[in-house]
Design a protein around this motif. Structure first.
Motif, short mmCIF file in Angstrom:
data_model
loop_
_atom_site.label_atom_id
_atom_site.label_comp_id
_atom_site.label_asym_id
_atom_site.label_seq_id
_atom_site.Cartn_x
_atom_site.Cartn_y
_atom_site.Cartn_z
N CYS A 772 0.82 -1.22 0.00
CA CYS A 772 0.00 0.00 0.00
C CYS A 772 0.85 1.26 0.00
O CYS A 772 0.33 2.36 -0.18
N ILE A 926 -1.00 3.41 6.15
CA ILE A 926 -2.00 3.33 5.10
C ILE A 926 -2.72 2.00 5.18
O ILE A 926 -2.10 0.93 5.21
N PRO A 928 -4.99 -0.86 3.62
CA PRO A 928 -5.37 -1.34 2.29
C PRO A 928 -6.82 -1.04 2.04
O PRO A 928 -7.63 -1.03 2.96
N PRO A 929 -7.15 -0.80 0.83
CA PRO A 929 -8.52 -0.36 0.54
C PRO A 929 -9.57 -1.42 0.84
O PRO A 929 -10.72 -1.08 1.06
N ASP A 930 -9.15 -2.66 0.87
CA ASP A 930 -10.18 -3.68 1.07
C ASP A 930 -10.43 -3.98 2.53
O ASP A 930 -11.23 -4.84 2.86
N GLU A 933 -13.95 -0.85 7.56
CA GLU A 933 -13.74 0.09 8.64
C GLU A 933 -13.78 -0.59 9.99
O GLU A 933 -13.07 -0.21 10.93
N LYS A 965 3.96 -0.43 -3.51
CA LYS A 965 2.79 -0.26 -4.36
C LYS A 965 3.18 0.28 -5.72
O LYS A 965 3.92 1.26 -5.83
N LYS A 1235 -20.44 8.88 -0.99
CA LYS A 1235 -19.61 8.06 -1.85
C LYS A 1235 -20.22 7.95 -3.24
O LYS A 1235 -19.54 7.72 -4.22
#
Lengths: 1384, 619
Positions: A772, A926, A928-930, A933, A965, A1235
């Protein structure tokens, strides 16, 4: 005679051209100047010639230009020639060809005229005049002589003219004149009478005691009396009244002899005579009042003059005079101009009556006569206009009479003035539907004006009260009428605007115009239909916007709705329309900005502009809206107005301060003044918003950054140069290593490595983590933002740059200097990459510390600055320094400024540098986007453990490399640990941690510690390890001692986690794990263990890659609370990326709002970037700009929609402060919806920006309807009957069977029908006969679409089979549109 | 000075704006300057005094100023009332229709080098000529005007009239009369020429004051010089007699012309015991007789609607020619005055104020020579309208209209009233007629490019003693409508016209029917009319009726020849004739828009009141 460029005129043609040249004037006249003295002689000799056809014009020529042709130096001789010529002519016999009466007459007239105009009596020998008079007397002294009677009349006129020029010239021979007058019986008697009257008049005027009966002085020879020559003043002051009255009596006998013109002249002399001789005015009245019945306007006029002189004598006749004037204006045979004049006269008479008369009842009855003068159909428009004026005038008169007599007003009460107005207006009612330039319209508005201003005249001393007028019925009626007109007839808008402009342009009636605008403002908005035609109201809106007496709220609401409408309606075909409408709206916004206090506008306008710049389909409009919005937000009112000023003079603003205004041509260019720019840093400051925690002195040793440089050397000395407290918490030794991927990828060890399950799990986590982290060498690295303020000191600035504005007597904010278009450029020696420059459009100087009253700041144009710090902010511009660190080192950023002063001076220079501390570089790792929350804390906790392990057991993971990344780079883990014992109470550690490191905390373990920390509620969303973590806590003792006991931290052997936990369990209350990411790819891990042993050490284990970078003394935290500053740091960290929006004022609102605005930003900015680079550099600042939306208030209006606006572009009204909190809550909750805002970004990629469709609840059938209509726009009419669509075009043409046989009907209008057979003659079932008009039938052979629909509805209800033609016979409408139509 | 009514100068300009004739009167000018000086001295250092233009402009200066004003005011006459184009300081800024007749010029003098106001100027337009008269008014009025000007407050005339109570006549007194004078002057010497272009054939000269010419049987003794050129000599000689020093003395052109042409012989003996009036320079000699003609003009607006009453008004006059020797007095009673609801009675200056009784209005006058108008009146029509009915025009499509006339002629009219002819004209000035379809029940139909004419009764076959009904249904087809944007729209209205045509899209589908749509379309380029017009004729559909009825008056007024008495008594036959012609006799399209006004009831009340008031008076 010296020169002769023009030859001497000889022939008649020569003379003719000469005369023409003289009349023409200019150079054509000038060229004859050389001949001047001789021209007269030449002319006179020509006149005496026998054969000369141009004699009379020549004589007239001499007369007309006597002032030029008879110069003073040769006057005497020329006049002698002239008189001689006259004598010759007069005495020569008439031959009918060369010497005619006409010539004689003209010669007499012209000679007299020349003598008078050259003032011969005084300028030359009086004898000359005497001889002329003698000659004339000789002519007139033959009364009743036949053939020359007209010449005698003319001679009388000449004598009269001389008498007028030299009063009393003929007074000595008055007796002779009287007897001549008595005996003359031809038509010339008028001239004799007038001559005698003139003589009497001058005698009375000069008060000469002369006998008018005495004929002792002979007629000829004539001598000019002494009193004319002026040597002796009037010796006698007693008039001979008796004789004079006799003469008057004689004169009054003969009025019927006179022509109307003669009467006019006669009366002009008789009236003063009557006054001087004390005659009864009633005598004149009896004699002359009958003339009022004549149709000759001159005689009317005579009576009017008489009336105006002796008004008291005409007391009884006033009604008659007024009546006659009224009737006169009705006489169709009269010339229009006389009819107009009679109305004017009537107004004059009425006015005189109002001023002088006392009898109210009589006045009233007379004035009421005026009301009867309605315009009639065939009256010319000018007469209509004047008659309407008269009506207005009369209504005013009645009004003014009213207070004295309220009872029994027939016409005078309020309602009937309105009635009067309406009735009168019928005659020009065409103004409603005619084009706005029609004369009818002009007349109608002329009348409006007259009625409106009513009693208030333009004279300054007019005391007419405005309130009375404002409450008057006519004013109220007019107001309503204008509003109705605007709504009903949009084409009249420009006319109404002109009308209002006219009122506004007049100082006296300014308030009327304002009141009208207010009314329009109040009534129009809720009645107007919002569609494309709204644009026709814009001129009105513009006036409303200009007017400061009208709160702009309503207009703004309306415009916002209109914008929403435009956005909603936008489609492929409406591009230009949207653009033109949108720009027009913005023009109005601009007008508002220039005319109103920004505080009044702020709420509404910022909503409107924000909405526009977010959603409006047209790029240019968006751009403009953005510019306006920016100006509105950051430029205070007066300066703003100066900037927006297009060059016109604004009220109350002296233009000098803004000579270099925004739009006007640049003033002469100013070049940078080097000398002045020298000390710029002493008064222009760029300061960190959050001061660095640590006061530091730097001893930075940079080890060569090298791939594979071998052992890390972190033994560089730590120099505690500024140990301010003994509670130093930690120091850090960080080593970083960057591994260039291409050099490490081929390492074989990586794959050969033996791993157990745990290690592989750690590796998994680390791989994920490092993947990331962007590789800054190949892609944009991570950014670190340092918020700063730019401010400057007014007084110093003024001192240096000579700020003019302070001298202009402006107050408050307006007196402060400002800088425009500031560019800040940054550079740094440290490895921060390239730092983008900052643009600040406008900044106001800080007022001098003293003398700035809070009261003044209240009136600032920027609103929502309710607290102290807020007030400060208008003098500060936020600047965001964006660093892209290549290595996590503190450093110094140098700042260069380039800006413009008020009058265009260019100011450049270097400002004080900005320190960048290590804490600026702290970032959260950071994710990871996956990672969801909810599992984020777990992830961080795992990551911490993994890193911790990797650091600790380099043998396990040390040779492992992790790809970064998106790049080819790899990272290897290389960490070091150190332990530090802090001798501070645990409480303060927790405090410090909470204050500075909250967001980096990944987990807290230990029940006691967890309890403590959890209770404080600052650290949240982390992993709490209280029981399962296995830390054993001596609960009993610690509770009591916790606060007093120093905290000790222990080194945590993490390779032997369980054991060490057990080891320390008795003494520790818990651990805090802190994970800090330092860009580009370094980490800082803390494990703070708090034990009861005061000496227990805390070891922050640091790890990082190889490639040594030693930083010494990067800082010491100062846990001792330094109040404000540290608090800010804390909060900033807390909020940085947790919740996107925190209610309340917050210095870091910026960050939050940024997040909130983000989805919309992309809508705006991406669209325009390709086209407008120049503007971009400024417009991109928008982010900051939005962030500066001061205080929540204005935002709330926008933001709730911001997240949802894509689905519903209509705006809700802004909440007032009482509901603000709820709004906040709701918006925070709504945030996930934002979003969705990413969607438009994708859509934006298309060429034509599309707006998302409104998701208004809509009935499906309506939708269906609209689509159908689009398919068949014109012809087919779809009718909806009981919710069911019916294509009428499908049904057969209706018939009418009134003739007995079905007959197809014609189409009529849009969807209507008309009968083809129902005529009076043809029909077998005709409609009944009209009672009103013989031979005609009552109305009704048509039906409109609406009526037809009803028929259809009815038939549908009866289950009619629509494939059969409908028989409309019994359904024809009864409306009155057609009475009778035959169509064959 | 106050009683002075003189003219400082006059100019006549042709349609090329060049001065073709000018005349200045130095005597008046001298007085004017003296007055100016007095005024300036008395008012001390008045800053406004400079604006009083003290010297007369030359012809070229005037011509330039004239052109300048024309540009400034939009036309020769000017706007009259304030319009958006009005400039401050211009005549139309004053916002009074009279400024179309009383104008101000700014003279850009070469010597003085600044703009000077020349005011007031009476403007009269006759044929191709513009006649400008500069009367001498008191300087203070000019100043007052200038001051009003300077204060941007617009109502100069209004202020002078209302504010100057003592002399409400100031401005207006002199000039118009001279305008009138010149009108008759120029008219009679043949300058007249082109009549103003009206949308329809101008009504028969009902308002022309020199109605003597209209009296058919009587040859006017005003000589007509057929020349179309400006006869400067005639003008000069007229001026030298009528106003030798700029002060008018007699404006009767016929008198002056005869004096100039014929002179006097020793045979013209003045009367023995009476003064011969100035308006009667010659005495008649010959066979004696007395002729009267009652000439009425009927104006009508026929609406055929329930909500608007038809309006009918008669304006009439009695013309007279008294061929009587000496200076006799003639008197006779007027009959039918009360029955006919006479609204206005006004008389020739030669007549004595009549005694007013209920039905007997006695009139005494001393007739001048030649034809003259003895009295004028306005009245209502005592009989019904001679042409009654309606006209309907319905646009079936954009270019096709179906129309229907249904008229009753002479309903209730008895002999000897005879209608000599009757025409109905449907003007379509803005459309070009392609074809006409339809046959009237009586009469003949013809059409030109822009009008349809229906001759119901052709001259020669008068209609007397009976009434007829005439219907005329038909269809008229027009050439497709073309937008005619004249230069007017391009220039003047550029500012007011909206640049983007907003309503084009809306119009087409919103219009309820063809007529409204068409009207909307046609109104878009409707030019504004002059203020002299009653309304914009072009905007309406109507039919105009013209007819002539002889035999009696419609108002009911009449003269009994038997009761005419002449003193001193002579035996002279009295002849009486009467004729009624149509003025604006309009049948409004029942299905379209029409102009109207509220007046009937009011004038009714008014006329009664007026009669009442006049009855109270005794003389």
């Amino acid at each position: 005679m010296a020169e002769k460029p023009p030859p001497k005129p000889i022939s008649p043609q020569d003379w003719e051209s000469l005369v023409e040249d003289f009349q023409n004037g200019g150079f054509r006249r000038e060229k004859w100047r050389s001949l001047f003295p001789s021209v007269v002689e030449l002319a006179l000799s020509s006149i005496l010639k026998k054969e000369f056809p141009f004699k009379i014009p020549l004589v007239i020529f001499l007369e007309e230009f006597s002032d030029l042709l008879f110069p003073a130096n040769s006057l005497s001789s020329l006049l002698e020639r002239l008189v001689e010529t006259l004598r010759v002519l007069v005495q020569s016999p008439i031959d009918g060809i060369h010497v005619t009466y006409a010539l004689k007459e003209q010669m007499m007239v012209s000679t007299t005229s020349i003598l008078i105009s050259t003032n011969s009596v005084e300028s030359v020998e009086a004898q000359l005049t005497e001889s002329v008079v003698e000659l004339l007397l000789a002519v007139i002294n033959r009364p009743n002589h036949g053939p020359d009677r007209h010449a005698r009349a003319i001679a009388c006129e000449c004598l009269r003219e001389l008498e007028k020029a030299y009063p009393c010239l003929l007074s000595e021979i008055a007796g002779h004149l009287w007897s001549l007058c008595q005996s003359e019986r031809t038509h010339a008697s008028q001239s004799y009478i007038l001559l005698f009257t003139t003589v009497i008049h001058s005698i009375v005027n000069r008060k000469l005691n002369v006998s008018v009966l005495n004929t002792s002085v002979p007629l000829v020879p004539f001598n000019i009396p002494q009193w004319v020559l002026g040597s002796e003043k009037e010796e006698l002051l007693e008039l001979n009244y008796k004789e004079l009255r006799r003469a008057m009596a004689f004169l009054l006998e003969w009025p019927q002899v006179l022509t109307p013109c003669g009467m006019m002249v006669f009366m002009g002399m008789i009236m003063p005579l009557a006054v001087d001789l004390d005659l009864q005015p009633s005598m004149l009245k009896v004699q002359f009042f009958g003339m009022i019945y004549s149709f000759n306007p001159l005689l009317y006029h005579v009576v009017l003059i008489m009336y105006s002189r002796f008004s008291e004598a005409f007391n009884e006749q006033e009604t008659e005079i007024v009546r006659r004037l009224l009737l006169f204006s009705l006489e169709l045979q009269q010339y229009l101009v006389f009819r107009l004049l009679s109305v004017h006269w009537l107004m004059g008479v009425l006015n005189g009556l109002m001023v002088n008369g006392e009898d109210v009842e009589k006045k009233k009855s007379i004035v009421e006569m005026g009301f009867r003068l309605y315009p009639s159909v065939f009256d010319p428009l000018s007469l209509k206009a004047l008659k309407l004026d008269l009506l207005a005038f009369c209504s005013v008169c009645i009004d003014s009479l009213k207070p004295q007599n309220v009872s029994d007003m027939i016409v005078g009460d309020e309602n009937s003035v309105v009635k009067l107005f309406q009735d009168g207006l019928v005659s020009v009612s065409a103004f409603k539907w005619m084009p706005p330039w029609s004369t009818e319209t002009t007349v109608a508005f002329h009348t409006f004006h007259k009625f409106l201003i009513g009693a208030s005249s333009h004279s300054d001393d007019d005391p007419s009260t405005t309130t009375a007028l404002m409450e008057s019925a006519i004013f109220n009626h007019l107001k309503g009428m204008l509003v109705d007109l605007i709504l009903e007839f949009q084409r009249l808008v420009p006319v109404i605007v002109t009308f209002i402009d006219r009122l506004l342009g007049c100082q006296k009636h300014l308030w009327l115009g304002e009141r009208l605008l207010q009314t329009i403002d109040a009534n129009l908005h809720h009645r107007v239909v919002i569609d494309y035609r709204l644009v026709s109201y814009f001129p009105i809106f513009d006036r409303i916007a200009e007017n400061q007496t009208i709160p702009p709220r309503r207009l703004l609401e309306l415009l916002t709705k209109f914008m929403a409408f435009l956005v909603e309606k936008h489609g492929p075909g409406t591009g230009v329309k949207s653009w033109s409408r949108g720009s027009k709206v913005l023009v109005i916004c601009r007008t508002m900005l220039t005319h109103h206090q920004s505080s009044r506008l702020f709420l509404g306008l910022s909503r409107l502009l924000a909405f526009t710049c977010l959603y409006f389909p047209d790029l240019e409009v968006r751009d403009h809206a953005r510019i306006y919005l920016r100006m509105l937000i950051c430029v205070p009112g007066m300066k703003l107005r100066g900037m927006l000023n297009l060059g016109e003079q604004l009220l109350g603003i002296s233009p000098s301060a803004h000579s270099g205004s925004f739009f006007s041509a640049p003033s002469p260019r100013h070049y940078p003044d080097v000398k002045k720019s020298m000390n710029i840093s002493s008064y222009i400051h760029l300061e960190r918003m959050i001061p660095l925690l640590v006061k530091q002195s730097w001893s930075l040793s940079l080890l060569p950054l090298r791939v594979g440089s071998g052992k890390p050397d972190f033994s560089g000395g730590f120099k505690d140069t500024e140990a301010t407290t003994d509670e130093r918490e930690l120091d850090a030794n960080i080593q970083f290593q960057t591994i260039s991927g291409d050099k490490r990828t081929d390492k074989p060890e990586a794959t050969l490595y033996v791993m157990d399950a745990k290690v592989s799990e750690i590796l998994e986590i680390l791989r994920r983590h490092f993947s990331c982290i962007p590789d800054f060498k190949h892609m944009p690295g991570l950014k670190v933002k340092i918020p700063c303020f730019l401010r400057f000191e007014s007084d110093t600035f003024n001192h240096v740059w000579g700020g003019e504005s302070s001298k202009n007597g402006l107050h408050g904010v307006d007196a402060l200097p400002a800088i425009y278009a500031t560019v800040l450029k940054f550079s740094s020696l440290a490895q921060y990459g390239s730092i983008p420059s900052c643009h600040i459009p406008f900044l106001l100087g800080q007022p001098p510390a003293s003398g700035y009253l809070p009261g003044e700041t209240d009136s600032l144009d920027l609103v929502a600055k309710h607290d102290d710090s807020g007030e400060e902010e208008i003098y500060k511009a936020r600047v965001m320094i964006e660093l892209e660190p290549r290595e996590p080192t503190p450093g110094v950023v140098d700042v260069f400024i380039e800006t413009n002063g008020e009058v265009g001076q260019i100011i450049t220079g270097q400002l004080q540098s900005i320190m960048v501390g290590i804490e600026d570089l702290f970032l959260k790792a950071i994710a990871p986007p996956d990672i969801g929350e909810d599992v984020l804390p777990d992830y961080y906790s795992d990551l911490f453990n993994a890193l911790w392990d990797a650091c600790g057991s380099t043998s396990n993971t040390g040779r492992e490399t992790f790809p970064l990344k998106n790049g080819n780079g790899f990272a290897a883990v290389n960490g070091t640990r150190s332990v530090k014992l802090l001798e501070i109470p645990p409480d303060s550690l927790i405090h410090a941690t909470e204050r500075y490191l909250t967001r980096f905390v990944v987990s807290v373990s230990g029940e006691r510690l967890v309890n403590v920390v959890k209770d404080r509620g600052i650290i949240k969303d982390i992993i709490w390890k209280d029981d399962d973590s296995g830390l054993l806590i001596d609960a009993v003792t610690s509770v009591t001692n916790q606060d007093t006991m120093p905290l000790y931290l222990t080194f945590f052997e993490n390779e032997d986690e369980q054991e060490s936990r057990l080891n320390i369990s008795k003494r520790s209350i818990g651990c805090i794990h802190v994970l800090i990411f330092l860009p580009p790819k370094f980490h800082l891990l803390f494990l703070m263990e708090k034990g009861q042993n005061p000496n227990f050490p805390f070891t922050p284990p640091n790890f990082m890659d190889d490639d040594v970078l030693n930083m010494h003394n990067w800082g010491y935290y100062e846990p001792s609370i330094k109040g404000h500053l540290s608090l800010q740091l804390m909060s900033s960290m807390v909020e940085r990326d947790t919740k996107p929006f925190i209610p309340g004022r917050d210095p870091n609102l910026m960050v939050a709002t940024n997040a909130a605005f983000h989805p919309r930003d992309c809508v705006v900015s991406e669209a325009h970037i390709p086209t407008n680079y120049v503007r971009d550099s400024w417009i991109n600042e928008r982010d900051k700009f939005f962030s500066m939306l001061p205080a929540p208030a204005p935002n709330y209006g926008i933001l709730p929609e911001a997240s949802t606006a894509h689905s519903l572009p209509s705006l809700q009204p802004p909440p007032d402060s009482s509901t603000r909190d709820e709004m906040v809550v709701s918006r925070v909750e709504e945030l996930p919806a934002s979003k969705d805002g990413l969607q438009p970004r994708k859509r934006q990629d298309g060429a034509a920006p599309k707006m998302p469709k409104a998701k208004k609840p809509r009935k499906p059938k309506e939708n269906a309807n609209s689509t159908v209509q689009r398919l068949k726009p014109a012809k087919s009419i779809d009718i909806q009957i009981d919710g069911f669509d019916m294509d009428v075009s499908g049904i057969p043409i209706p018939v009418c069977s009134c003739t007995g046989a079905p007959q197809q009907c014609y189409r009529w209008g849009c969807g209507g029908w008309q009968s083809a057979c129902c005529t009076t003659n043809v029909s077998m079932y005709p409609l009944p006969m009209s009672t009103k008009r013989r031979g005609a039938r009552i109305a009704g052979r048509k039906m409109s679409q609406g009526a037809f629909k009803k028929v259809l509805k009815k038939l549908a209800a009866e289950n009619y089979n629509f494939s059969n033609p409908i028989d409309l016979r019994s359904y024809w409408a009864r409306h009155g549109t057609n009475k009778f139509v035959t169509i064959r | 000075m106050a009683g002075d009514c003189s003219i400082r100068a006059m100019w006549i300009l042709n349609n090329l704006r060049a001065v073709v004739f000018s005349r200045r009167f130095p005597v008046v000018e001298k007085r004017w300057r003296a007055a100016c000086q007095n005024e300036n001295e008395s008012s001390g250092d008045d800053p406004v005094k400079d604006t009083v233009f003290s010297s007369l402009p030359s012809d070229s200066e005037l011509s330039a100023a004239f052109s300048e004003r024309r540009t400034r005011e939009g036309s020769v006459r000017g706007f009259g009332i304030r319009v958006p184009q009005s400039k401050e300081g211009s005549d139309s800024w004053v916002d009074d229709p009279i400024t179309r007749h009383i104008v101000g010029f700014y003279i850009n003098s070469e010597e003085e080098g600044e703009n000077n106001l020349l005011w007031p100027l009476a403007l009269h337009i006759k044929g191709p000529y513009c006649i400008l008269i500069l009367p001498s008014v008191e300087p203070k009025h000019v100043k007052a005007y200038a001051r009003v000007w300077a204060f941007m407050v617009a109502y100069a005339i209004g202020d002078i009239v209302t504010g100057d109570v003592a002399e409400p006549e100031v401005v207006v007194s002199q000039s118009p009369s001279v305008g009138g004078l010149l009108d008759s002057l120029t008219g009679s010497i043949g300058i007249s020429g082109i009549s103003r272009a009206k949308p329809i054939a101008a009504p028969v000269a009902s308002s022309a004051p020199s109605s003597a010419a209209a009296v058919g049987t009587l040859a006017p003794d005003v000589p007509k010089s057929g020349s179309r050129l400006l006869d400067k000599d005639a003008l000069r000689s007229f001026i030298s007699s009528a106003m030798p020093f700029g002060t008018p003395l007699d404006l009767s052109y016929s008198n002056i012309f005869s004096i100039k042409a014929n002179g006097f012989s020793s045979l013209d003996i003045p009367p023995q015991d009476l003064k011969q009036p100035a308006w009667k320079p010659y005495l008649y000699k010959g066979k004696q007789r007395l002729l009267f003609t009652i000439h009425e003009t009927l104006h009508a607006a026929m609406y055929d609607r329930d909500e608007i009453p038809d309006s009918l008004s008669v304006s009439g006059q009695i013309n007279c020619r008294a061929e009587l020797e000496g200076l006799p007095d003639v008197s006779f009673p007027l009959t039918g005055v009360s029955r006919s609801k006479i609204e206005v009675l006004s008389f020739h200056p030669c007549s004595q104020v009549p005694e007013q009784n209920v039905d007997k209005q006695a009139l005494m006058f001393s007739p001048p020579l030649g034809n003259f108008v003895l009295m004028r009146y306005q009245a209502t029509c005592s009989l019904g309208p001679p042409v009654k009915g309606f006209y309907q025009l319905s646009m079936v499509s954009e270019d096709e209209g179906a129309f229907l006339f249904k008229l009753h002629l002479m309903e209730g009219y008895k002999s000897p009233l005879t209608m000599e002819f009757c025409n109905v004209t449907m003007p379509f000035p803005r459309r070009r007629i392609l074809s006409l379809d339809g046959t009237p029940s009586t009469g003949t139909v013809s059409n030109t490019e822009h009008s349809v004419e229906w001759k119901i009764i052709t001259s020669g076959r008068g209609l007397s003693g009976k009434s007829i009904e005439a219907t005329f249904p038909g269809t008229v087809r027009f050439a497709p409508w073309q937008t005619q944007r004249s230069t007017f729209f391009m220039s003047v209205l550029e500012g007011t016209m909206d640049d983007d045509s907003d309503d084009e899209t809306e119009n087409t589908n919103n219009m309820a029917n063809t007529e409204e749509f068409l009207m909307e379309k046609m109104n878009k380029d409707l030019p504004p009319v002059d203020l002299e017009e009653p309304f914009s004729w072009l905007a309406y559909n109507y039919a105009k009726v013209s007819f002539k009825i002889v035999g009696a008056s419609l108002s009911g007024i009449s003269i009994n020849p038997k009761s005419v008495s002449i003193y001193p008594t002579v035996k002279a036959p009295v002849e009486l004739s009467s004729q009624v012609t149509s003025g604006d006799y309009i049948l409004w399209n029942t299905l379209g828009k029409c102009p109207s006004a509220v007046n009937a009831s009011v004038t009714q009340r008014f006329s009664n009141g007026g009669c009442q008031a006049s009855m109270d008076k005794t003389y």
